[in-house]
Design a protein around this motif. Structure first.
Motif, PDB file in Angstrom:
ATOM      1  N   LEU A  69       0.818  -1.214   0.000  1.00  0.00           N
ATOM      2  CA  LEU A  69       0.000   0.000   0.000  1.00  0.00           C
ATOM      3  C   LEU A  69       0.848   1.259   0.000  1.00  0.00           C
ATOM      4  O   LEU A  69       0.413   2.319  -0.429  1.00  0.00           O
ATOM      5  N   LEU A  70       2.067   1.093   0.514  1.00  0.00           N
ATOM      6  CA  LEU A  70       2.937   2.237   0.762  1.00  0.00           C
ATOM      7  C   LEU A  70       3.096   3.145  -0.449  1.00  0.00           C
ATOM      8  O   LEU A  70       3.050   4.359  -0.342  1.00  0.00           O
ATOM      9  N   PHE A  71       3.287   2.524  -1.623  1.00  0.00           N
ATOM     10  CA  PHE A  71       3.571   3.314  -2.818  1.00  0.00           C
ATOM     11  C   PHE A  71       2.316   3.636  -3.618  1.00  0.00           C
ATOM     12  O   PHE A  71       2.388   4.204  -4.687  1.00  0.00           O
ATOM     13  N   LEU A  73       5.291   9.182  -2.116  1.00  0.00           N
ATOM     14  CA  LEU A  73       5.984   7.935  -2.429  1.00  0.00           C
ATOM     15  C   LEU A  73       5.599   7.389  -3.807  1.00  0.00           C
ATOM     16  O   LEU A  73       6.409   6.741  -4.463  1.00  0.00           O
ATOM     17  N   SER A  74       4.365   7.670  -4.243  1.00  0.00           N
ATOM     18  CA  SER A  74       3.989   7.255  -5.601  1.00  0.00           C
ATOM     19  C   SER A  74       4.880   7.958  -6.608  1.00  0.00           C
ATOM     20  O   SER A  74       5.308   7.372  -7.600  1.00  0.00           O
ATOM     21  N   ILE A  75       5.143   9.234  -6.314  1.00  0.00           N
ATOM     22  CA  ILE A  75       6.013   9.991  -7.219  1.00  0.00           C
ATOM     23  C   ILE A  75       7.412   9.391  -7.216  1.00  0.00           C
ATOM     24  O   ILE A  75       8.024   9.200  -8.267  1.00  0.00           O
ATOM     25  N   VAL A  76       7.894   9.036  -6.008  1.00  0.00           N
ATOM     26  CA  VAL A  76       9.214   8.402  -5.913  1.00  0.00           C
ATOM     27  C   VAL A  76       9.246   7.156  -6.792  1.00  0.00           C
ATOM     28  O   VAL A  76      10.171   6.944  -7.585  1.00  0.00           O
ATOM     29  N   TYR A  95      10.977  -1.035   0.054  1.00  0.00           N
ATOM     30  CA  TYR A  95      10.802  -0.700   1.458  1.00  0.00           C
ATOM     31  C   TYR A  95      11.067  -1.933   2.311  1.00  0.00           C
ATOM     32  O   TYR A  95      10.649  -3.044   1.963  1.00  0.00           O
ATOM     33  N   ASP A  96      11.814  -1.737   3.414  1.00  0.00           N
ATOM     34  CA  ASP A  96      12.067  -2.842   4.344  1.00  0.00           C
ATOM     35  C   ASP A  96      11.924  -2.326   5.755  1.00  0.00           C
ATOM     36  O   ASP A  96      12.089  -1.131   6.011  1.00  0.00           O
ATOM     37  N   PHE A  97      11.603  -3.243   6.655  1.00  0.00           N
ATOM     38  CA  PHE A  97      11.597  -2.862   8.064  1.00  0.00           C
ATOM     39  C   PHE A  97      12.566  -3.768   8.786  1.00  0.00           C
ATOM     40  O   PHE A  97      12.328  -4.963   8.927  1.00  0.00           O
ATOM     41  N   VAL A  98      13.724  -3.215   9.179  1.00  0.00           N
ATOM     42  CA  VAL A  98      14.743  -4.020   9.862  1.00  0.00           C
ATOM     43  C   VAL A  98      15.203  -3.316  11.128  1.00  0.00           C
ATOM     44  O   VAL A  98      15.430  -2.105  11.125  1.00  0.00           O
ATOM     45  N   ASN A  99      15.334  -4.087  12.157  1.00  0.00           N
ATOM     46  CA  ASN A  99      15.813  -3.570  13.448  1.00  0.00           C
ATOM     47  C   ASN A  99      15.097  -2.290  13.873  1.00  0.00           C
ATOM     48  O   ASN A  99      15.715  -1.302  14.228  1.00  0.00           O
ATOM     49  N   LYS A 100      13.783  -2.334  13.806  1.00  0.00           N
ATOM     50  CA  LYS A 100      12.966  -1.168  14.187  1.00  0.00           C
ATOM     51  C   LYS A 100      13.320   0.080  13.380  1.00  0.00           C
ATOM     52  O   LYS A 100      13.383   1.192  13.901  1.00  0.00           O
ATOM     53  N   HIS A 152      12.526   1.900   9.476  1.00  0.00           N
ATOM     54  CA  HIS A 152      11.942   1.888   8.133  1.00  0.00           C
ATOM     55  C   HIS A 152      13.068   2.204   7.176  1.00  0.00           C
ATOM     56  O   HIS A 152      13.761   3.202   7.352  1.00  0.00           O
ATOM     57  N   LEU A 153      13.234   1.354   6.188  1.00  0.00           N
ATOM     58  CA  LEU A 153      14.341   1.583   5.248  1.00  0.00           C
ATOM     59  C   LEU A 153      13.816   1.690   3.822  1.00  0.00           C
ATOM     60  O   LEU A 153      13.180   0.782   3.302  1.00  0.00           O
ATOM     61  N   PHE A 154      14.070   2.831   3.222  1.00  0.00           N
ATOM     62  CA  PHE A 154      13.720   3.017   1.809  1.00  0.00           C
ATOM     63  C   PHE A 154      15.016   3.002   1.020  1.00  0.00           C
ATOM     64  O   PHE A 154      15.919   3.786   1.301  1.00  0.00           O
ATOM     65  N   SER A 155      15.121   2.083   0.073  1.00  0.00           N
ATOM     66  CA  SER A 155      16.354   2.065  -0.709  1.00  0.00           C
ATOM     67  C   SER A 155      16.063   2.189  -2.194  1.00  0.00           C
ATOM     68  O   SER A 155      15.189   1.512  -2.730  1.00  0.00           O
ATOM     69  N   VAL A 156      16.794   3.078  -2.807  1.00  0.00           N
ATOM     70  CA  VAL A 156      16.678   3.300  -4.253  1.00  0.00           C
ATOM     71  C   VAL A 156      17.946   2.757  -4.894  1.00  0.00           C
ATOM     72  O   VAL A 156      19.044   3.151  -4.524  1.00  0.00           O
ATOM     73  N   LYS A 157      17.763   1.802  -5.809  1.00  0.00           N
ATOM     74  CA  LYS A 157      18.944   1.234  -6.483  1.00  0.00           C
ATOM     75  C   LYS A 157      19.003   1.743  -7.915  1.00  0.00           C
ATOM     76  O   LYS A 157      18.005   1.760  -8.614  1.00  0.00           O
TER      77      LYS A 157
END
Lengths: 224, 427
Positions: B379-381, B398-401, B414-419, B421-426
């Protein structure tokens, strides 16, 4: 000071004219491309506010025409098109500034103020109010000849206030001016308060009269 | 998954196998029947010959008896015996027994004929037996030949199939390839290959119709969004300007001022939503060039500087690890928007005194911030799907992203690690 507003939207034109009439500006309106071209041929203006999308032609053509005839009128493009290409093209052809609709009239006024000052006072461009002296070119501020060091944002705010003398500026308007595109994305506008507070404090400590007043609790007004 | 021709090959092989399998007993029965008929005929000829040969000797009865005895001794497969009454009728039979000429132990099949002959006007019974091929041997040979032909058939099918799938299915493969590379927002129509196969021609015509319809609908929808956003700019501008004028009224009360201020805030938000919709429409309309070489690190640093005070205000602890001289292909304006959106996202959703980490490497840009629980990445994006009860944002950030990443061939995850929120763009 003569200003020509080239805008086909009647209500918008009316608002601009009404807001500017408080200043020493004489504002004329042209609603079409042809009307605008006629006026430009005959008169000189200190500032032209140009809407690019006109019912009978592209506003950029007017700009090209102005530059071809080597006219010195300052031009601010006001456009509903928020496209980077238009902006770059407009500035390349020779516009002095670019403002995207919807904008605040206070923003427009501040830009007109800066543009006219820039055009008219080429070498020294100093604004004086009481003991306060602002050099618009060097971007320095002095109170009683003593330099007051302001941050970039504080200086911008000061110019904004000076350009909108005796007008009520709300916190949200200032937030938009300060943070540009992302004002609304931030949770609160308290950062405006912080900048205004710092500016007031610095001027006050330098011995400047308190021109900036708080109105209606959260709004501001520069008196002078 | 198997391809269509392989599937039909399997069916054909099974059918061919059944037919060949059925042919084995048929051939056997036929061959055996011919054998028996031929041998019966042969046996009769032999019997006739023996009768003639004995009669032509014209020997006395006594001598004949000796000759017959001698004959019976040297011809173990046929036997002549004196009978008083002639046989009513000839009899034919098949017998399995040891081959008398073979020294090895070998049971062979024999076809026999018991018939009546007359020598010197006396009745004799004659038994003639001829060796005949055994059933299992016949079946074996036939099966072997059949199997050989079956193998030739299957290999032939397989080779033909491969050639057919290349040749006959070529227009289909072509269509498929074109569909695979088709992008709805690519704005170019597909030109299908001409084909003389009715089915493929029909398929191509139908696809063409479908695609044209989709393209038209998509274009309409995009134009609608763009036009609607454009049309909204002017009334929004009028509202904004009228509010500015309202604020300047001398007899404005403080309460009225605050109402106007609230209206202004709502107006800023609608302008932002509108601008973002317009931006999305433009990205989807491919109105951006994404092939310039941009300095990613410069964009990140600029954006961080602009937003620094907002991190500070919320007392967010920002740690950075930004590699310098990171050059990527993309659109600088859009990349700026992407970075801003991710950073603002972090500012808005990090609790006061939380932490944010910003990392830039050769191939990835990452923003992580402290959080309590994972968000739904599906749902995030999505447009206008809000994750928090804070509804101040435009719901489009985020849709724009994501759209910017799509346009520039990057990926966002998007990932959730060790409490966190991680957004990574490759890229």
């Amino acid at each position: 000071m003569k200003i020509l507003l080239i805008e086909d939207e009647k209500e918008l034109a009316l608002s601009v004219v009404e807001y500017l009439s408080g200043e020493s500006y004489l504002c004329e309106v042209a609603a079409t491309f042809t009307e605008a071209m006629k006026k430009i041929e005959v008169f000189d203006y200190d500032c032209i506010l140009l809407d690019i999308t006109l019912p009978d032609g592209n506003g950029l053509k007017i700009l090209e025409e102005l530059k071809k005839e080597n006219k010195q009128d300052g031009v601010i493009i006001i456009s509903a098109r928020n496209s980077l290409d238009d902006k770059i093209k407009g500035l390349q052809i020779g516009a002095d500034d670019y403002l995207t609709k919807p904008f605040h009239l206070s923003e427009l006024t501040a830009r007109i103020y800066s543009l006219i000052r820039r055009k008219q006072f080429n070498n020294s461009n100093i604004v004086r109010q009481g003991e306060l002296e602002i050099d618009l070119l060097a971007k320095t501020v002095a109170v009683n000849k003593a330099v007051v060091t302001l941050t970039k944002k504080e200086f911008g705010l000061l110019i904004y206030f000076i350009g909108n003398k005796n007008r009520v500026l709300s916190k949200s308007t200032l937030a938009e001016h300060l943070s540009g595109d992302f004002a609304d994305m931030l949770d609160n506008h308290d950062f405006v308060y912080a900048h205004v507070k710092n500016l007031k404090k610095k001027l006050n400590e330098a011995g400047c009269e308190q021109f900036l007043k708080t109105v209606y609790g959260t709004g501001y007004k520069w008196e002078g | 998954m198997k391809n269509l021709l392989q599937k039909s090959l399997k069916q054909l092989t099974v059918f061919a196998f059944i037919v060949f399998a059925l042919s084995i007993p048929s051939y056997f029965l036929l061959v055996d029947w011919i054998w028996l008929n031929e041998l019966d005929e042969n046996n009769e000829l032999i019997a006739e010959r023996i009768e003639n040969e004995f009669n032509e000797q014209k020997i006395s009865d006594e001598k004949l008896a000796q000759s017959i005895q001698f004959w019976n001794e040297i011809q173990p497969v046929s036997k002549v015996a004196l009978i008083h009454q002639p046989l009513v009728k000839d009899s034919q039979y098949t017998v399995m027994r040891q081959n008398p000429y073979s020294t090895k132990e070998a049971i062979d099949r024999f076809r026999g004929l018991k018939t009546n002959i007359k020598i010197n006007n006396q009745n004799y019974s004659l038994v003639v037996e001829t060796n005949i091929e055994e059933t299992e041997e016949t079946v074996g040979y036939i099966a072997m030949v059949t199997l050989l032909f079956f193998l030739i058939l299957v290999v032939g099918f397989w080779i033909l199939n491969r050639r057919l799938s290349k040749k006959i299915w070529q227009p289909f493969q072509d269509t498929l390839q074109k569909l695979k590379s088709f992008q709805l927002n690519g704005q170019n129509r597909i030109q299908f290959q001409d084909t003389d196969t009715i089915e493929f021609a029909e398929l191509n015509a139908t696809l063409d119709k479908l695609l044209q319809h989709s393209i038209a609908t998509y274009k309409n929808q995009k134009e609608f969004t763009e036009n609607a956003s454009h049309e909204l700019q002017t009334p929004l501008a009028i509202l904004k300007n009228k509010l500015d004028i309202l604020l300047q009224s001398d007899d404005l009360t403080e309460r009225q001022y605050h109402i106007a201020e609230e209206m202004n805030k709502a107006l800023i938000r609608s302008s932002r939503i509108n601008k973002n919709l317009l931006l999305l429409a433009k990205i989807e309309n491919s109105q951006f060039d994404s092939a310039e070489l941009i300095r990613f690190d410069t964009i990140v640093l600029q954006s961080m500087e602009a937003l620094q005070e907002h991190f500070k205000e919320k007392k967010i602890d920002v740690s950075t690890d930004i590699l310098s001289n990171v050059e990527v292909k993309g659109n600088s304006g859009l990349t700026e928007v992407l970075v801003n959106n991710l950073l603002i996202n972090a500012i808005r959703h990090t609790l006061p005194e939380g932490s944010t980490r910003i990392t830039l490497s050769k191939s990835a840009f990452e923003v992580s911030n402290s959080g309590e629980q994972a968000l739904n990445p599906d749902l995030l994006f999505k447009r206008f799907s809000r994750m928090s009860d804070d509804n101040r944002g435009s719901g489009l950030g985020l849709s724009i992203v994501q759209e910017i990443c799509k346009l520039q061939d990057w990926t966002v995850k998007y990932d959730f690690v060790n409490k966190e929120h991680l957004f990574s763009v490759k890229f």
